[in-house]
Motif scaffolding. Structure first.
Motif, short mmCIF file in Angstrom:
data_model
loop_
_atom_site.label_atom_id
_atom_site.label_comp_id
_atom_site.label_asym_id
_atom_site.label_seq_id
_atom_site.Cartn_x
_atom_site.Cartn_y
_atom_site.Cartn_z
N PRO A 235 0.92 -1.35 0.30
CA PRO A 235 0.06 0.03 -0.05
C PRO A 235 0.91 1.20 0.07
O PRO A 235 2.11 1.49 0.61
CB PRO A 235 -0.77 -0.13 1.18
N TYR A 236 0.31 2.44 -0.55
CA TYR A 236 1.04 3.61 -0.75
C TYR A 236 1.49 4.04 0.61
O TYR A 236 2.49 4.72 0.98
CB TYR A 236 0.25 4.70 -1.42
N GLN A 237 0.66 3.94 1.66
CA GLN A 237 0.96 4.41 2.94
C GLN A 237 1.99 3.79 3.63
O GLN A 237 2.80 4.29 4.24
CB GLN A 237 -0.29 4.51 3.65
N VAL A 238 2.11 2.50 3.36
CA VAL A 238 3.29 1.86 3.91
C VAL A 238 4.44 2.29 3.27
O VAL A 238 5.55 2.50 3.66
CB VAL A 238 3.13 0.17 3.66
N ALA B 98 17.89 1.91 -0.32
CA ALA B 98 17.17 2.28 -1.72
C ALA B 98 15.78 2.82 -1.07
O ALA B 98 15.39 4.08 -1.56
CB ALA B 98 16.75 1.24 -2.70
N ILE B 99 15.04 2.19 -0.05
CA ILE B 99 14.18 2.73 0.60
C ILE B 99 14.23 4.10 1.00
O ILE B 99 13.17 5.16 0.77
CB ILE B 99 13.28 1.71 1.48
N LEU B 100 15.13 4.15 1.94
CA LEU B 100 15.57 5.57 2.51
C LEU B 100 15.87 6.69 1.65
O LEU B 100 15.89 7.91 2.13
CB LEU B 100 16.35 5.09 3.68
N LEU B 101 16.35 6.33 0.61
CA LEU B 101 16.77 7.35 -0.25
C LEU B 101 15.80 7.83 -1.55
O LEU B 101 15.92 8.72 -2.03
CB LEU B 101 18.09 7.06 -1.16
N PHE B 102 14.82 6.86 -1.39
CA PHE B 102 13.55 7.26 -2.60
C PHE B 102 12.58 8.41 -2.07
O PHE B 102 12.79 8.71 -0.76
CB PHE B 102 12.61 5.85 -2.08
N ARG B 103 12.43 9.14 -3.10
CA ARG B 103 11.78 10.49 -2.98
C ARG B 103 10.35 10.22 -3.70
O ARG B 103 10.36 9.82 -4.66
CB ARG B 103 12.39 11.66 -3.33
N LEU B 104 9.38 10.83 -2.73
CA LEU B 104 8.02 10.54 -3.24
C LEU B 104 7.73 11.75 -3.97
O LEU B 104 7.93 12.86 -3.99
CB LEU B 104 7.04 10.10 -2.38
N VAL C 253 9.55 5.20 3.53
CA VAL C 253 10.45 6.35 2.99
C VAL C 253 10.80 7.40 4.05
O VAL C 253 12.00 8.04 4.21
CB VAL C 253 9.83 7.07 1.88
N ASN C 254 9.55 7.65 5.18
CA ASN C 254 10.11 8.51 6.27
C ASN C 254 10.95 7.81 7.38
O ASN C 254 11.02 8.38 8.27
CB ASN C 254 8.71 9.02 6.62
N GLY C 255 11.34 6.72 7.09
CA GLY C 255 12.11 5.87 8.11
C GLY C 255 11.50 5.05 9.12
O GLY C 255 12.00 4.73 10.16
N TYR C 256 10.06 4.76 9.11
CA TYR C 256 9.31 4.02 10.16
C TYR C 256 9.93 2.67 10.28
O TYR C 256 9.81 2.05 8.99
CB TYR C 256 7.94 4.20 10.03
#
Length: 83
Positions: A17-20, A77-83, A25-28
């Motif tokens: 899901p987009y929320q996840v 990659a998750i942490l560097l990804f920008r939405l 990406v925000n580090g949760y």
């Protein structure tokens, strides 16, 4: 006229899901673990190697080093990804 199928009807697996994704990406950490869990089977497939034992018998096994590297690379990659 041909009727077009939507992406949700043609997908074989449920998508993350987009929320996840946004939370990951925000580090949760919980969201990052969910994304890692989603891709775990694919990472295992990529890290599976063909081995031979002393007798010449062949078998498949998980290369732990490649498995850990792929998971680490995905986390980066998750942490560097920008939405």
């Amino acid at each position: 006229m041909r009727k077009e199928k939507s992406n949700t009807q043609t997908a074989k697996f449920k998508l993350v899901p987009y929320q996840v994704i946004e939370e990951a990406v925000n580090g949760y950490p919980e969201a990052i673990y969910k994304v890692l869990d989603y891709y775990d089977r694919y990472i295992i497939t990529l890290a599976t190697r063909h081995y031979y034992d002393e007798s010449g018998n062949n078998y498949y096994g998980l290369d732990e080093e490649i498995y850990i590297r792929l998971k680490t690379k995905l986390m980066q990659a998750i942490l560097l990804f920008r939405l």
